[in-house]
Design a protein around this motif. Structure first.
Motif, short mmCIF file in Angstrom:
data_model
loop_
_atom_site.label_atom_id
_atom_site.label_comp_id
_atom_site.label_asym_id
_atom_site.label_seq_id
_atom_site.Cartn_x
_atom_site.Cartn_y
_atom_site.Cartn_z
N ARG A 10 0.81 -1.21 0.00
CA ARG A 10 0.00 0.00 0.00
C ARG A 10 0.85 1.27 0.00
O ARG A 10 0.45 2.30 -0.52
N ARG A 11 2.01 1.19 0.60
CA ARG A 11 2.90 2.36 0.65
C ARG A 11 4.33 1.85 0.77
O ARG A 11 4.60 0.89 1.49
N LYS A 31 -0.39 4.03 -2.76
CA LYS A 31 -1.58 3.60 -3.48
C LYS A 31 -2.70 4.64 -3.32
O LYS A 31 -2.64 5.53 -2.48
N ALA A 32 -3.71 4.50 -4.15
CA ALA A 32 -4.81 5.48 -4.16
C ALA A 32 -5.42 5.61 -2.77
O ALA A 32 -5.64 4.62 -2.06
N THR A 85 -5.83 8.43 -7.43
CA THR A 85 -4.98 7.54 -8.21
C THR A 85 -3.69 7.26 -7.46
O THR A 85 -3.31 7.96 -6.52
N GLU A 86 -3.02 6.24 -7.92
CA GLU A 86 -1.75 5.87 -7.32
C GLU A 86 -0.69 6.93 -7.59
O GLU A 86 -0.63 7.51 -8.67
N GLN A 133 3.45 7.49 -7.61
CA GLN A 133 4.68 6.71 -7.67
C GLN A 133 5.76 7.55 -8.36
O GLN A 133 5.53 8.10 -9.44
N SER A 135 3.79 7.51 -12.24
CA SER A 135 2.34 7.41 -12.43
C SER A 135 1.87 8.21 -13.63
O SER A 135 0.99 7.78 -14.38
#
Length: 795
Positions: free
Chosen positions: A676-677, A699-700, A708-709, A711, A736
């Protein structure tokens, strides 16, 4: 003819308190120290003044060593001949021969003359001819080297009237000569036909001066005057600076320093821009016995407002200016206070024109009082935030910023154990005044993330808390720590808001607290257990520490929602796993029964390696989960704590004595262990190379405002490819959105006397607007810095 000379024994040694020859020799050493002063052109390198050197102890013993001491009565001379050395009060004079002429009162030192001052300055000359009152004299082939390796050479030097020294064909540099080819010119040097030092006026005047780089003249000045380096502050022009911006044009800044007194001064700076005209600045600085403060004003009448984008603050305001001040004072060794403030005609002037000290994107006006004594701490601040942005009101963020009246913290730890444990107290107050609510509104049904970061109106909160804890060592090495904590607060509201102000409030049907006074309290009983296990092997040691906590408390009061000003950021990771309260501020309180369980590790490995690690999970056992409750900013949503079993959190890190380090942090879904992170980084540095890379993934978090994610990966590096040369660069890539958000490259040179740098940077905002900037910097030791910066926008 009879020879009246009297010759002393060879390698004679005499200690004489008042001998005239020796006085002249010692006085010469003091005088030469004074003559050496102009070699240091920077106030920072100033040593002792000529007046201080001349005022040496007259009763100090003098030591003369020479092969022969000759008295010539016919010519009225006294000479020390052969390997002459005179020591007096820390100064030393060495020469092949030193002669004193009694009738003319002159003293002549010849043959590899060298003077060493107490401060380490070394002066050499072929010949020195000086009067015994030091008013007039002549030096031939002078060379001076100061303790900080600055060097001054002159074909000859002449002293007149006791206060003026003229150096002919002088060369000054702060660079050491090349070891392999000492005859080569230094990296930089200043040559002057004549250098005139006036010790009474404390000035140095250079005539027909030129600055050479690698032996090539690059700048010429017929005449310029600077302060005597024994003077740390003197009225005059300072080094200019240069800048460029697309909307402003090319600019040249010329500061003029006015020394009003030893402890206060005024600097006037004029900057001419090719597009916008003349920018005037003035700064007054005043140092008192217990602190310092300054006052700065700046203003401009813009000549081409059309150069700025339409509908911006920069274009809408032709006459622009600001006034700012800052100060810091020590009341006593424990207490200090200060302030920082700015008023300007529009909200973006200081940022557009880069007014030093006042050009940050968010400027914090504040007055503060701080006290520190041992482990006890007090701090109170009045604050108002100015967002320097180009969007005119009311479209921008500036009108949504609060005034804090005030924010105070008091932390006190009882010095003596209480019931064998540590007892501490914390008090926090926070007052907020805001004219316009700071909100994020939903654009439609699909955007379920609206929130209110600040309410319109006034709120004030007072919080007091106390904590006691004591660690017991049980049989077998088990560490048991009972924890008792109590907190209470009072919140007074006078706000203008109605209806659900956030997604979580709408989902739970929770109402905003009404105006008036609201009370909250929380009592917590906790128990922490740790069992450190040491495992050793040849050359290694490992500490494994299973750890568990349980906190028992009632539900956090949540029948209504109170404003959340200081607990808006919530990051659950390995660093916060074992926190008693994982909210970041006092406006939210953790309630219910919760357990934190995990393992900590630290190890010293073979071959200079070390490692650390944490892994664990948090469990909400009973009561209301505060991280799943309503909140104005949706704090707790998508945090990994909103479920009964939290996400897993982990950390691992390794280091090596060579300069290598790597770490990784992660948060993993509690049901399927999906990532998740994540935050990971690796770095390496030594005398030749410095490299670093970082990766981040989140993550979102739709309810928290990120649908949205996210990254990205970032890297930076510096490589020394030659003794003094480095190439450096950095880049950040938004994975992303598949775009480079910023990148830079630079070239740098640094040695003992000179540094040079080139840099180029590109940044891309969310609207894909590219900002390009470049910078050039030169710095010659003892002379100061010279820089050029520029920026521009491409759309």
């Amino acid at each position: 003819m009879a020879d009246d000379r009297q010759t002393g024994c060879r390698r004679g040694c005499a200690t004489v308190p008042r001998a005239r020859l020796l006085c002249a020799g010692v006085g010469l050493a003091a005088l030469m120290a004074g003559l050496a002063v102009p070699a240091a052109l920077s106030p920072a390198s100033a040593q002792t003044s000529i007046e201080d050197l001349a005022a040496t102890n007259p009763d100090a013993p003098m030591l003369l060593q020479a092969d022969e001491l000759i008295y010539n009565n016919d010519e009225g001379t006294v000479s020390a001949v052969g390997s002459v050395r005179i020591d007096y009060d820390g100064s030393r004079l060495v020469a092949r021969q030193v002669t004193y002429i009694q009738q003319s009162g002159r003293m002549i030192a010849v043959g590899d003359v060298e003077i060493l001052q107490p401060d380490g300055t070394r002066l050499t000359a072929d010949e020195i001819d000086i009067t015994d009152d030091f008013r007039d004299g002549f030096l031939n082939a002078l060379r001076v080297v100061t303790p900080d390796n600055t060097r001054f050479v002159a074909e000859s030097a002449e002293r007149r009237d006791g206060n003026v020294t003229v150096f002919n064909q002088g060369i000054y540099t702060a660079c050491e000569p090349c070891e392999e080819q000492p005859e080569k010119p230094p990296l930089w040097q200043i040559k002057s036909q004549r250098t005139v030092w006036n010790s009474e006026e404390k000035t140095v005047r250079f005539e027909q001066a030129r600055f050479e780089f690698l032996g090539i003249p690059i700048a010429y000045l017929p005449v310029f005057t600077t302060a005597d380096p024994t003077v740390k502050r003197k009225t005059g022009f300072l080094a200019p600076s240069f800048r460029f911006a697309e909307e402003l044009g090319f600019g040249v800044s010329v500061p003029y320093f006015i020394n009003l007194a030893p402890n206060y001064d005024l600097t006037l700076t004029g900057t001419g821009f090719t597009r916008q005209g003349f920018l005037a600045e003035a700064e007054f600085r005043h140092r008192l016995e217990n602190g310092v403060y300054n006052l700065k004003i700046a203003g401009i009448q813009q000549q081409r407002v059309g150069a700025f984008d339409a509908g911006t603050e920069d274009r809408l305001n032709r006459d622009r200016g600001m006034i700012g001040t800052s100060g810091a004072f020590q009341i006593n060794p424990r207490w200090e206070f200060g302030w920082n403030g700015m008023l300007q005609t529009d909200k973006n002037f200081a940022r557009t024109y880069s007014i030093s000290g006042f050009n940050s994107e968010v400027f914090r006006n504040e007055a503060w009082l701080t006290g520190l004594s041992g482990r006890n701490y007090f701090d109170t601040r009045l604050m108002h935030f100015d967002v320097q942005e180009n969007r005119p009101d009311p479209a921008g963020r500036n009108t949504q910023q609060p005034t804090v009246l005030p924010s105070s913290d008091y932390n006190y730890v009882v010095s003596q154990p209480v019931a064998g444990g540590q007892l501490s107290f914390n008090i926090n107050t926070r007052g907020i005044v805001r004219d316009k609510a700071d909100t994020r509104l939903a654009a439609g049904p699909a955007d379920d993330n609206f929130a209110t970061f600040g309410t319109d109106g006034n709120s004030w909160r007072f919080t007091a808390e106390t904590e006691w804890k004591r660690t017991y060592v049980a049989p077998g090495g088990l560490l048991v720590t009972p924890i008792l904590h109590a907190q209470g607060d009072s919140t007074i509201l006078d706000i203008n808001a109605a209806g659900p102000l956030s997604q979580t409030m709408e989902d739970t049907g929770t109402a905003l607290a009404g105006n008036g006074t609201h009370w909250r309290g929380m009592a917590t009983a906790g128990l922490e257990t740790r069992m450190p296990l040491l495992v050793t092997a040849q050359g290694t040691s490992h500490v494994f520490e299973p750890m568990a906590q349980v906190f028992v408390r009632p539900d956090a009061p949540n029948n209504v929602v109170l404003p959340n000003e200081d607990a808006q950021s919530l990051v659950f990771d390995a660093s916060t796993l074992f926190d008693r309260d994982k909210f970041s501020g006092y406006d939210r309180i953790e309630g219910g029964i919760r357990a934190n369980v995990g393992m900590r590790y630290s190890g010293t490995l073979a071959r200079n390696w070390s490692a650390t690690g944490i892994f664990g999970q948090s469990f909400h056992l009973a009561g209301d989960n505060p991280y799943d409750d309503a909140d104005l900013v949706n704090a707790g949503a998508d945090s990994g704590l909103e479920t009964a079993r939290s996400d897993y959190v982990a950390h691992v890190g390794v280091q090596h004595a060579s300069g290598f380090a790597a770490s990784a942090d992660g948060r993993f879904d509690e049901s399927n262990f999906d990532l998740r992170r994540a935050d990971a980084g690796v770095s390496f540095s030594n005398d030749t190379i410095a490299l670093a890379a970082n990766y981040a993934l989140i993550k979102a978090q739709p309810t928290y405002g990120f649908g949205t994610e996210r990254q990205e990966i970032a890297g930076s590096g510096s490589i020394r490819f030659a003794k003094y040369w480095r190439v450096l660069g950095s880049a950040t890539y938004d994975i992303s959105n598949d775009r480079m958000t910023d990148r830079s490259i630079g070239l740098a040179y640094d040695d003992e006397c000179f540094s040079f740098g080139l840099s180029y940077t590109e940044t891309v905002d969310t609207a894909d607007a590219v900002t390009r900037s470049f910078g050039v910097r030169f710095a010659a030791r003892t002379l100061g810095d010279l820089g050029l910066s520029s920026s521009g926008l491409d759309f």
